[in-house]
Design an enzyme around this catalytic site. Structure first.
Site, PDB file in Angstrom:
ATOM      1  N   ARG A  69     -37.709 -18.302  26.707  1.00 22.88           N
ATOM      2  CA  ARG A  69     -37.056 -18.837  27.900  1.00 22.88           C
ATOM      3  C   ARG A  69     -35.642 -18.293  28.050  1.00 22.88           C
ATOM      4  O   ARG A  69     -35.097 -18.261  29.157  1.00 22.88           O
ATOM      5  CB  ARG A  69     -37.049 -20.367  27.849  1.00 22.88           C
ATOM      6  N   TYR A  73     -34.358 -17.058  31.589  1.00 29.68           N
ATOM      7  CA  TYR A  73     -33.172 -17.605  32.252  1.00 29.68           C
ATOM      8  C   TYR A  73     -32.194 -16.496  32.641  1.00 29.68           C
ATOM      9  O   TYR A  73     -31.542 -16.571  33.694  1.00 29.68           O
ATOM     10  CB  TYR A  73     -32.481 -18.624  31.339  1.00 29.68           C
ATOM     11  N   TYR A  95     -35.537 -28.464  41.290  1.00 31.00           N
ATOM     12  CA  TYR A  95     -36.151 -29.780  41.181  1.00 31.00           C
ATOM     13  C   TYR A  95     -35.157 -30.720  40.504  1.00 31.00           C
ATOM     14  O   TYR A  95     -34.527 -30.365  39.502  1.00 31.00           O
ATOM     15  CB  TYR A  95     -37.424 -29.632  40.335  1.00 31.00           C
TER      16      TYR A  95
END
Length: 262
Positions: A69, A73, A95
């Site tokens: 990740r 990112y 979100y």
């Protein structure tokens, strides 16, 4: 500085319940953008954004199985900055809240400002806000301690069992590779052992997920701490551990009179 360059970046939150939590200022920012980035794994989220703006690009394309990740990112950050450098108004819709457990928003805003562009963050209703409402928790009554689950496992933290302990991203607890997409039962057992240092194994805990749309209900699963590792978890799962001890009144310190010596 890029004076005269209209390139800008807004990272905003649309809240947890799609379509219901967005603020007027966030909606205006979306409508006036040149390009909108969608940061959510929910397909309905992207479809809803396309009703507001025709040019929506999903950031989910940067996720891949087995891919760190950290790399994802960084790629997301560069994706947000590219149109800004081209003089466009870029808006990234996240979100929940864009600054809560979100890496690319913070990095992109800092980098954009360093390059002389206008960059701001607009808040949104977070999962914590929904949690307080759905579970009836007043953070001011006993206090709340918030930690990311893996960070809690990897570092020394002082826990107060008279306050709520809230662990985020609990499904990925113990993941050092930053690639885990499913729960690891062994890691959850290790987390349980750590929690047992401050909370009894039969202490009731709550696995919580906020509702992402108006037709869903929030998930509130109560179990014993010892049963945590066998519970069904998702990437949205949050672990809430209520206080196990009562607040202890602070003892008043004795006042000492000072003698003045001439």
């Amino acid at each position: 500085m890029n004076e005269g360059n209209r390139g800008s970046l807004i990272c905003l939150g649309v809240g947890i319940t799609i379509g219901a939590h967005i603020t007027p200022i966030a909606r205006h920012a979306l409508k006036s953008a040149d390009i909108v980035f969608a940061a959510s794994s929910d397909s309905l989220f992207e479809l809803w954004l396309k009703d507001i703006h025709p040019n929506v690009v999903s950031l989910q394309q940067y996720y891949n199985k087995g891919k760190s990740r950290k790399i994802t990112y960084q790629e997301m950050t560069e994706a947000l900055l590219t149109p800004v450098r081209q003089g466009k108004k870029a808006v990234a819709a996240f979100y929940g809240h864009p600054g809560v457990f979100v890496n690319p928003s913070h990095k992109a805003i800092l980098q954009a400002k360093a390059e002389g562009f206008e960059a701001i963050m607009l808040p949104g209703i977070s999962a914590a806000d929904c949690l307080y409402a759905d579970l009836g928790i007043d953070p001011g009554k006993y206090g709340c301690q918030h930690f990311e689950a893996s960070q809690f496992m990897f570092y020394q933290r002082n826990i107060d069992p008279t306050a709520y302990l809230i662990l985020w991203q609990v499904m990925a607890a113990g993941d050092k590779s930053h690639t885990q997409l499913n729960k690891n039962e062994q890691h959850l057992l290790e987390l349980t052992d750590l929690l047992a240092e401050d909370f009894p194994l039969d202490h009731k805990v709550i696995v919580y997920e906020a509702a992402s749309n108006a037709v869903e209900n929030a998930i509130q699963l109560t179990c014993k701490l010892s049963e945590l590792s066998v519970q069904q978890l998702s990437q949205k799962s949050t672990l809430i551990i209520p206080p196990s001890k009562k607040l202890i009144p602070r003892k008043k310190k004795q006042k000492h009179s000072l003698k003045v010596i001439n």
